[in-house]
Write an enzyme that holds these catalytic residues in place. Structure first.
Site, short mmCIF file in Angstrom:
data_model
loop_
_atom_site.label_atom_id
_atom_site.label_comp_id
_atom_site.label_asym_id
_atom_site.label_seq_id
_atom_site.Cartn_x
_atom_site.Cartn_y
_atom_site.Cartn_z
N HIS A 158 -0.09 -27.90 15.18
CA HIS A 158 1.54 -27.92 15.97
C HIS A 158 1.59 -27.80 17.49
CE1 HIS A 158 0.61 -23.66 15.97
NE2 HIS A 158 0.75 -23.30 14.53
N ASN A 204 7.10 -20.75 15.83
CA ASN A 204 5.97 -20.70 16.84
C ASN A 204 4.83 -21.59 16.92
OD1 ASN A 204 4.51 -19.37 18.99
ND2 ASN A 204 3.74 -17.73 17.46
N ASP A 231 3.76 -27.26 8.92
CA ASP A 231 3.99 -25.89 9.12
C ASP A 231 4.98 -25.35 8.43
OD1 ASP A 231 3.08 -23.33 10.10
OD2 ASP A 231 4.08 -23.88 12.17
N HIS A 235 10.52 -18.09 5.15
CA HIS A 235 10.89 -16.66 5.40
C HIS A 235 12.21 -16.29 4.73
CE1 HIS A 235 7.56 -15.64 8.03
NE2 HIS A 235 7.90 -16.84 8.74
O1 DOR Z 1 6.07 -20.46 13.13
C1 DOR Z 1 5.28 -20.04 12.42
N1 DOR Z 1 5.15 -19.61 11.35
N2 DOR Z 1 3.89 -20.36 13.19
C2 DOR Z 1 2.78 -19.96 12.76
O2 DOR Z 1 1.97 -20.18 13.37
C3 DOR Z 1 2.92 -19.07 11.56
C4 DOR Z 1 3.93 -19.38 10.51
C5 DOR Z 1 4.12 -18.37 9.48
O3 DOR Z 1 3.13 -17.97 8.89
O4 DOR Z 1 5.06 -17.82 9.32
ZN ZN Z 2 0.15 -21.70 13.42
#
Ligand code: DOR
Ligand code: ZN
Length: 330
Positions: A158, A204, A231, A235
């Site tokens: 990313h 991230n 990615d 959540h």
């Molecule tokens: O935004 C992100 N979420 N970046 C990551 O590197 C990990 C990922 C996650 O596992 O939620």
């Molecule tokens: Zn990552």
């Protein structure tokens, strides 16, 4: 209807949250999202609970994948035990169990000497090593120095910043074995969307400036960026509503329509280049055989995207955005 048959995508950066956080996603729900999104194969990241850092767990998961997954699932195993950055996992055993790559995605391997050792060991067993770089540009600079020193290949996850891409472009020109990916949100949105939406546009690395978006598009055009991944990082809405929400957004359902809307219908990239970045390059990077599945896309349909009701999570900045190009045959 203006329909196009294309190869299905392979997404080599997906968080299936299984085992351990299946209220967010699991093998079945995550692969259903992939199928809806025209993605016939995913590679899943090991930052699960527990971390996928041993051959037994890789084997157990492949047994479950055979029963529960509706698309191909390839497992990426951790570089360090528990992703703690202290001791390398058993790369040989992980490879024998069927892991297709190694990554501590979510955290970089901080120790330079350990990272150099990991690059050499990964090269020896023939597993690609994928690094999550944070802070992005600084960590990429470190990784490039280690690749120069070891001559061992690396794949950078990313990438989102102009400064990072300038470093990778120069490293490739120097002939170093480095590949990288970006995600649709980094060429579709600026940080303005984060200010508008809060948690559901927080990931991230975070969304960036207009100049960074331009640099990502330029790097896709000139080949500095090899492939596009999602990615996909579900959540729960309760977690995302907290004052400090976790990083990550959904991506599988919007991979094709967001990419086509931003890059194809704008005339920025020809279709064969887009197909290479979504379908073929990811498989070359993970050394997977060529994709045989195809999908049909309706190129005329423009729809305001809403997360499919089957999804356990709704954390995406694409909600409410008009996207053109929709999967009609999965
Ligand atoms: O935004 C992100 N979420 N970046 C990551 O590197 C990990 C990922 C996650 O596992 O939620
Ligand atoms: Zn990552």
């Amino acid at each position: 209807m203006n329909t196009l048959t294309l190869p299905a995508a392979t997404d080599i950066h997906v968080h299936l949250r299984d085992p351990g956080q299946t209220y967010k996603e699991d093998i079945a729900s995550g692969t259903r999202a992939a199928r809806r999104g025209g993605v016939a194969a995913v590679a899943c990241m090991p930052n699960t609970r527990p971390v996928i850092d041993n051959a037994d767990l890789v084997e157990t998961l492949y047994t479950r994948v055979a029963r529960e997954a509706v698309v191909d699932v390839h497992i990426i195993a951790a570089v360090t035990v528990g992703q703690r950055g202290l001791a390398l996992t058993d790369f040989e055993a992980l490879k024998r169990a069927g892991a297709v790559a190694l990554s501590d995605d979510g955290v970089p391997v901080r120790d330079d000497a350990l990272m150099a050792q990991a690059l050499l060991a990964a090269q020896r067993v023939g597993l690609p090593l994928i690094d999550h770089c944070e802070p992005e540009t600084e960590n990429i600079e470190r990784d490039i120095a280690l690749v120069r020193q070891t001559k061992a290949p690396i794949h950078i996850a990313h990438v989102s910043r102009a400064a990072s891409l300038a470093l990778i472009r120069a490293a490739k020109a120097e002939g170093l074995p480095i590949t990288c990916e970006t995600c649709p949100h980094y060429f579709f949105f600026t940080d303005e969307r984060h200010r508008e939406l809060g948690g559901n546009a927080q990931m991230n690395p975070p969304l960036a400036s207009q100049a960074d978006v331009q640099a990502v598009i330029e790097a896709l055009r000139d080949g500095t960026i090899d492939c596009i991944t999602t990615d996909h990082a579900p959540h729960h809405r309760v977690e995302k509503a907290r004052p400090l929400p976790p990083n990550g957004i959904l991506g599988l359902e919007t991979l094709w329509p967001a990419t086509l809307t931003a890059l194809y219908f704008t005339g920025l990239l020809p279709l064969d280049t887009i197909v290479d970045k979504l379908c073929h390059a990811p498989r070359r990077i993970l050394k997977l055989p060529p994709q045989t599945h195809t999908i049909d896309i309706d190129l005329d349909a423009e729809r305001v995207y809403q997360v499919h009701p089957d999804s356990r999570c709704v954390n995406t900045p694409f909600a409410g955005v008009a996207l053109r190009g929709h999967i009609i045959k999965e």
